[in-house]
Design an enzyme around this catalytic site. Structure first.
Site, mmCIF file in Angstrom:
data_model
loop_
_atom_site.group_PDB
_atom_site.id
_atom_site.type_symbol
_atom_site.label_atom_id
_atom_site.label_comp_id
_atom_site.label_asym_id
_atom_site.label_seq_id
_atom_site.Cartn_x
_atom_site.Cartn_y
_atom_site.Cartn_z
ATOM 1 N N SER A 47 0.815 -1.221 0.000
ATOM 2 C CA SER A 47 0.000 0.000 0.000
ATOM 3 C C SER A 47 0.845 1.266 0.000
ATOM 4 O O SER A 47 1.748 1.429 0.834
ATOM 5 C CB SER A 47 -0.884 -0.030 1.252
ATOM 6 O OG SER A 47 -1.263 1.271 1.644
ATOM 7 N N GLY A 48 0.525 2.177 -0.896
ATOM 8 C CA GLY A 48 1.229 3.459 -0.935
ATOM 9 C C GLY A 48 1.004 4.254 0.336
ATOM 10 O O GLY A 48 1.947 4.830 0.906
ATOM 11 N N LEU A 49 -0.227 4.269 0.790
ATOM 12 C CA LEU A 49 -0.548 4.987 2.031
ATOM 13 C C LEU A 49 0.251 4.414 3.194
ATOM 14 O O LEU A 49 0.875 5.148 3.966
ATOM 15 C CB LEU A 49 -2.055 4.860 2.324
ATOM 16 C CG LEU A 49 -2.492 5.328 3.711
ATOM 17 C CD1 LEU A 49 -2.373 6.833 3.849
ATOM 18 C CD2 LEU A 49 -3.915 4.886 4.024
ATOM 19 N N ASP A 59 0.691 10.610 2.088
ATOM 20 C CA ASP A 59 0.440 9.812 0.886
ATOM 21 C C ASP A 59 0.285 10.754 -0.307
ATOM 22 O O ASP A 59 -0.774 10.887 -0.901
ATOM 23 C CB ASP A 59 -0.832 8.983 1.116
ATOM 24 C CG ASP A 59 -1.098 7.979 0.004
ATOM 25 O OD1 ASP A 59 -0.173 7.701 -0.779
ATOM 26 O OD2 ASP A 59 -2.239 7.493 -0.074
ATOM 27 N N ASP A 86 0.964 -0.961 -5.096
ATOM 28 C CA ASP A 86 0.173 0.242 -5.337
ATOM 29 C C ASP A 86 1.105 1.227 -6.046
ATOM 30 O O ASP A 86 1.931 1.877 -5.408
ATOM 31 C CB ASP A 86 -0.289 0.778 -3.977
ATOM 32 C CG ASP A 86 -1.038 2.093 -4.088
ATOM 33 O OD1 ASP A 86 -1.245 2.577 -5.215
ATOM 34 O OD2 ASP A 86 -1.417 2.619 -3.026
ATOM 35 N N ASP A 88 0.404 3.974 -7.513
ATOM 36 C CA ASP A 88 -0.129 5.340 -7.607
ATOM 37 C C ASP A 88 -0.395 5.706 -9.074
ATOM 38 O O ASP A 88 -0.985 4.938 -9.803
ATOM 39 C CB ASP A 88 0.819 6.330 -6.920
ATOM 40 C CG ASP A 88 0.796 6.178 -5.398
ATOM 41 O OD1 ASP A 88 -0.146 5.571 -4.868
ATOM 42 O OD2 ASP A 88 1.728 6.672 -4.737
ATOM 43 N N GLU A 115 -3.379 4.286 -10.979
ATOM 44 C CA GLU A 115 -4.634 5.024 -10.821
ATOM 45 C C GLU A 115 -4.674 6.249 -11.717
ATOM 46 O O GLU A 115 -3.630 6.846 -12.021
ATOM 47 C CB GLU A 115 -4.831 5.412 -9.352
ATOM 48 C CG GLU A 115 -3.829 6.390 -8.801
ATOM 49 C CD GLU A 115 -3.883 6.519 -7.274
ATOM 50 O OE1 GLU A 115 -3.939 5.486 -6.579
ATOM 51 O OE2 GLU A 115 -3.849 7.659 -6.785
ATOM 52 N N LYS A 121 0.113 12.466 -6.534
ATOM 53 C CA LYS A 121 -1.244 12.101 -6.111
ATOM 54 C C LYS A 121 -1.526 12.558 -4.680
ATOM 55 O O LYS A 121 -0.618 12.917 -3.919
ATOM 56 C CB LYS A 121 -1.451 10.589 -6.261
ATOM 57 C CG LYS A 121 -0.538 9.677 -5.467
ATOM 58 C CD LYS A 121 -0.840 9.534 -3.984
ATOM 59 C CE LYS A 121 -2.202 9.039 -3.642
ATOM 60 N NZ LYS A 121 -2.393 7.606 -3.905
ATOM 61 N N ASN A 123 -4.118 11.163 -1.398
ATOM 62 C CA ASN A 123 -4.927 10.005 -1.007
ATOM 63 C C ASN A 123 -6.392 10.226 -1.387
ATOM 64 O O ASN A 123 -6.921 11.333 -1.298
ATOM 65 C CB ASN A 123 -4.793 9.762 0.505
ATOM 66 C CG ASN A 123 -5.508 8.505 0.938
ATOM 67 O OD1 ASN A 123 -6.679 8.534 1.276
ATOM 68 N ND2 ASN A 123 -4.810 7.388 0.885
ATOM 69 N N SER A 124 -7.033 9.146 -1.792
ATOM 70 C CA SER A 124 -8.409 9.226 -2.307
ATOM 71 C C SER A 124 -9.411 9.771 -1.289
ATOM 72 O O SER A 124 -10.462 10.276 -1.665
ATOM 73 C CB SER A 124 -8.878 7.836 -2.723
ATOM 74 O OG SER A 124 -8.007 7.281 -3.645
ATOM 75 N N ARG A 159 -6.891 1.405 -12.016
ATOM 76 C CA ARG A 159 -7.781 1.875 -10.945
ATOM 77 C C ARG A 159 -8.406 3.190 -11.368
ATOM 78 O O ARG A 159 -7.691 4.133 -11.702
ATOM 79 C CB ARG A 159 -6.947 2.048 -9.682
ATOM 80 C CG ARG A 159 -7.551 2.950 -8.614
ATOM 81 C CD ARG A 159 -6.697 2.831 -7.374
ATOM 82 N NE ARG A 159 -6.923 3.875 -6.405
ATOM 83 C CZ ARG A 159 -6.332 3.922 -5.219
ATOM 84 N NH1 ARG A 159 -5.477 2.974 -4.869
ATOM 85 N NH2 ARG A 159 -6.567 4.916 -4.383
ATOM 86 N N HIS A 190 -12.899 2.321 -7.396
ATOM 87 C CA HIS A 190 -12.743 2.830 -6.024
ATOM 88 C C HIS A 190 -13.926 3.721 -5.655
ATOM 89 O O HIS A 190 -14.537 4.359 -6.525
ATOM 90 C CB HIS A 190 -11.430 3.602 -5.905
ATOM 91 C CG HIS A 190 -10.850 3.585 -4.522
ATOM 92 N ND1 HIS A 190 -11.348 2.821 -3.499
ATOM 93 C CD2 HIS A 190 -9.777 4.243 -3.994
ATOM 94 C CE1 HIS A 190 -10.625 3.010 -2.406
ATOM 95 N NE2 HIS A 190 -9.666 3.866 -2.689
#
Ligand code: SPV
Ligand code: MG
Length: 293
Positions: A47-49, A59, A86, A88, A115, A121, A123-124, A159, A190
């Protein structure tokens, strides 16, 4: 049993393409990857986060792509299950994606998720209406990734953040279709809603044109049966080892601080033997027996 890179790529691809649902567990270093494998997970989400968080970073691509890759390589070295990175936005344009994908092949990573947002980026789950990459630009990245993969069974997951960006179901479906045509092996849809409604509607309308991946971080109350029934291929639990480790470390450190002693918590934490068993100590002792003079 030694598992080679080809086996890992083949395994991840088969989980993505298979009829059975696969649960993929977040990890942020070699140790958490090993613990996920021991729990029975068939694949690990780098996970990137979570990797950023363990480095003390936001992130936001504050960690360079080679720093992320180094962590992912430690993870892949320490588990026999495949690691899905991930990736990104791919850390730039298609040029950067090409180099990233080749390096992933050299470092034992079985797949990448890209993504459709803008580098750097965010975080979503932060901010609203984040900007998306133009469709053609993102398709170039996907094609570049597929053309650069070292192993024929390497997985590239596209993504889309369309629903999170508030741009609606029609655009999400259109983007996913374009990404499928560009060669993506699966689509990650997502969502930041508290329920799975929009993800399940997407799955219904997608009609199994290609495998779907979901990340139920916000709609965590949805039972796995709903994802099974919708024909979802992979479910990623994206940050839960990280979050549980934060809680555990907080509990332990404050108890030690309060008690000025480890005695009250010694039984509650992993033993040193567990640490040795989770790391290379056993193999190191075997090597001593064989090679020490
Ligand atoms: C991550 O784990 O870094 C992800 C998933 O991208 S999420 O944070 O849920 O968007
Ligand atoms: Mg991420």
């Amino acid at each position: 049993m030694k598992v080679n890179y080809q086996d890992k790529c083949r395994a991840l691809k088969s989980y993505i393409l298979g009829d059975d649902i696969t649960f993929v567990m977040e990890a942020h270093n070699a140790l958490s990857a090993r613990i996920a494998q021991e729990a029975g997970f068939r694949a690990v989400w780098a996970s990137g986060l979570s990797i950023s968080a363990t480095l003390g970073l936001a992130d936001r691509n504050h960690a360079s792509w080679t720093q992320v890759l180094d962590v992912a390589e430690f993870m892949a070295d320490h588990v026999s299950v495949p690691v899905l990175l991930d990736g990104d936005t791919g850390f730039g344009n298609y040029q950067n994606v090409m180099r990233l994908t080749r390096k992933l092949g050299q470092r034992g990573i079985a797949g990448v998720c890209l993504e459709d947002k803008i580098f750097p980026k965010l975080n979503s789950f932060l901010g609203d209406n984040q900007e998306l990459t133009p469709i053609d630009d993102f398709c170039s990245k996907l094609r570049a990734a597929k053309d650069s993969q070292v192993d024929e069974n390497f997985s590239v997951i596209a993504r889309t953040e369309t629903l999170i960006a508030g741009r609606g179901m029609e655009e999400a479906l259109e983007r996913a279709e374009r990404y499928r045509e560009a060669g993506a092996d699966a689509i990650l849809i997502h969502s930041k809603r508290k329920t799975a409604d929009e993800v399940l509607e997407f799955a219904r309308r997608w009609e199994r044109r290609s495998p779907l991946v979901v990340v139920p971080t916000m709609y965590y109350r949805t039972p796995a049966s709903a994802f099974r029934d919708a024909g979802i291929s992979c479910v990623i639990w994206a940050n839960h080892s990280l979050r549980s480790s934060i809680s555990a470390m907080r509990r332990t450190t404050s108890a030690i601080m309060r008690n000025e002693s480890v005695a009250p918590i010694e039984e509650d934490i992993a033993s040193l033997d567990e640490v040795f068993n989770l790391t290379g100590e056993v193999q190191a002792r075997e090597a001593d027996k064989r090679y020490a003079l």
